[in-house]
Each structure stands twice: as structure tokens, then as C-alpha cells.
Scaffold this active site. Sequence first.
Site, mmCIF file in Angstrom:
data_model
loop_
_atom_site.group_PDB
_atom_site.id
_atom_site.type_symbol
_atom_site.label_atom_id
_atom_site.label_comp_id
_atom_site.label_asym_id
_atom_site.label_seq_id
_atom_site.Cartn_x
_atom_site.Cartn_y
_atom_site.Cartn_z
ATOM 1 N N ASN A 101 60.359 46.306 10.697
ATOM 2 C CA ASN A 101 59.326 45.310 10.466
ATOM 3 C C ASN A 101 58.812 45.556 9.052
ATOM 4 O O ASN A 101 58.066 46.498 8.824
ATOM 5 C CB ASN A 101 58.201 45.480 11.500
ATOM 6 N N HIS A 159 52.385 40.639 16.924
ATOM 7 C CA HIS A 159 52.129 41.979 16.374
ATOM 8 C C HIS A 159 50.618 42.210 16.312
ATOM 9 O O HIS A 159 49.852 41.278 16.067
ATOM 10 C CB HIS A 159 52.751 42.092 14.980
ATOM 11 N N GLU A 161 48.810 43.365 14.102
ATOM 12 C CA GLU A 161 48.192 42.926 12.837
ATOM 13 C C GLU A 161 47.939 41.424 12.858
ATOM 14 O O GLU A 161 46.945 40.942 12.314
ATOM 15 C CB GLU A 161 49.093 43.331 11.653
ATOM 16 N N GLU A 211 53.550 49.052 21.079
ATOM 17 C CA GLU A 211 53.049 49.671 19.854
ATOM 18 C C GLU A 211 51.571 50.011 19.996
ATOM 19 O O GLU A 211 50.706 49.150 19.784
ATOM 20 C CB GLU A 211 53.214 48.707 18.674
ATOM 21 N N SER A 234 54.685 54.601 13.819
ATOM 22 C CA SER A 234 55.048 55.826 13.085
ATOM 23 C C SER A 234 56.351 56.455 13.588
ATOM 24 O O SER A 234 56.485 57.676 13.600
ATOM 25 C CB SER A 234 53.892 56.838 13.111
#
Length: 249
Positions: free
Chosen positions: A9, A94, A96, A166, A212
Site C-alpha cells: 500500500n 483503509h 486512514e 490492520e 508495521s
Amino acid sequence: MRKKIIAGNWKMNKTPSEAVALINELKPLVANDEVDVVFCVPAISIVPAMEAAKGSNINIGAENMYFEESGAYTGEIAPNMLTDVGVKYVIIGHSERRDYFAETDETVNKKVLKAFEHGITPIICCGESLTQRQQGVTIDFIRQQIKIAFLNVTAEQAATAVIAYEPIWAIGTGMTATSDQAEEVCAAIRACIAEIYDEATAAAIRIQYGGSMNAGNAAELLAKPDIDGGLVGGASLKPDFGKIVNYNK
Ligand code: PGA
């Protein structure tokens, strides 16, 4: 046996010419036929990235897509714009996008339905905040995200979907979830899919871990029975991505 899927991504990184250079650099490093490899790149780089990736095992995906066919939606990308240039994967929901662009479980569901309508595989993101984890509501929260994301999605469609778990606290922070924490939630997601549909759908759907992931921790995460791949941010922009894709070599 589910085939692993490792997706990069890129987020809002790399100009189109930098994207071409990076793909040329990574192309030989990410060759691994046992894994599906996807680079989700900014919309403006999709076409040049496709050209650069030709003849390799790299699939080019999008980072977002709108849920309408066309019309007065300034700044948005329609699903047929993606399929017209050969895009087969799109990241949806996502964290974000949820945090900075007001996406909700409901808009995620609309986008998921639209992606399937156009034959694009959605990479559907879910994940809890640090507060939610500390309050012990992680699984409840993720189940709700999954249940709404899959509203009106058929079992046949769901079987081909990709879910990316995530945890928000692990994204871009260097604080990777332990492999046991990641497996616990990925297993719960699979159980939730079995509950909504059936065991066969749950056994087919692919669930990634993201947050991460790097060359050092990928092999341990990907060894877990319910982790079928990774959604990789920072490390997908570096030669390290080749090591993640070749975690099994
Ligand atoms: P990260 O991002 O690997 O940089 O933590 C993952 C993602 O947001 O998809």
C-alpha cells in the site's frame, strides 16, 4: 490451500516517474509464483505502473474507488476507470480513509458491492484503535465492521474477497501486533465469515495482517494458520518488500 497474497500500500508516496523506477527496481526482487503480489499505488500512477510491471508477476491495484458509476463527484475515481486499465484489486476502507476522509462502514459496504459488480477484488480493511484494544472491545468492534462491510455480498463473492486486519495502533508506528495477537483477530474474522455465510466461504476467504509488517517479522506472522498475507505500507517502498514476498524462501 489458500494462496498467500502480499499487497503493498503505497499511500500518498512516489510520483508517477518515481513509481516506474521503483517497480523496475523491485520487479526482480518480488518474483515468487507461490504468492499473489499486488502493488496498490496512487491513482495517477496506475497506468505507468501497469506498463512498468508488464511481463512480471506484479498486479497493480488501486488505493480507493468511488461507489457510483459516473457523474458529478469531483475528484473521485469510478470502478470502470479502474477496470478499463486492467485493475483487479482495490483497497477499501483503509483506516486512514476512515479517519481523514470520513469513510464509514456504510460507504465501505457500498464500495465493496460496487467493486464486486465490476469484477474487482476488494481488499477490505478493518482494525481497532489502541483505546478499543485497551478496553477489550477489539473483537466486538471488528465483527461489526465485517458484518456491515459484507451486507448483501453473496457467499460466492465473499469467498473471493480479501480482508486486511490492520490494528490502527500498529500502522506506521513500528509497533507490530504480536503474531498471536494478529492470529487471534484473523481467526475471529474467519469465524465471523463462517457465521454470516458457511464454513466453505470462511475457508476460502483470504485474510491479511497489516501494520508495521517488515522483512524481520513477516515469516512469523505468515506462518499463522489464519494469516493469508500482508498489507504492507512503509516496507513496500523498499527492497525489503522483496524479502517479505519471499518470506518462504
Ligand atoms: P505500515 O502500513 O506497514 O506502514 O504500518 C500498513 C498499512 O497502512 O496498510
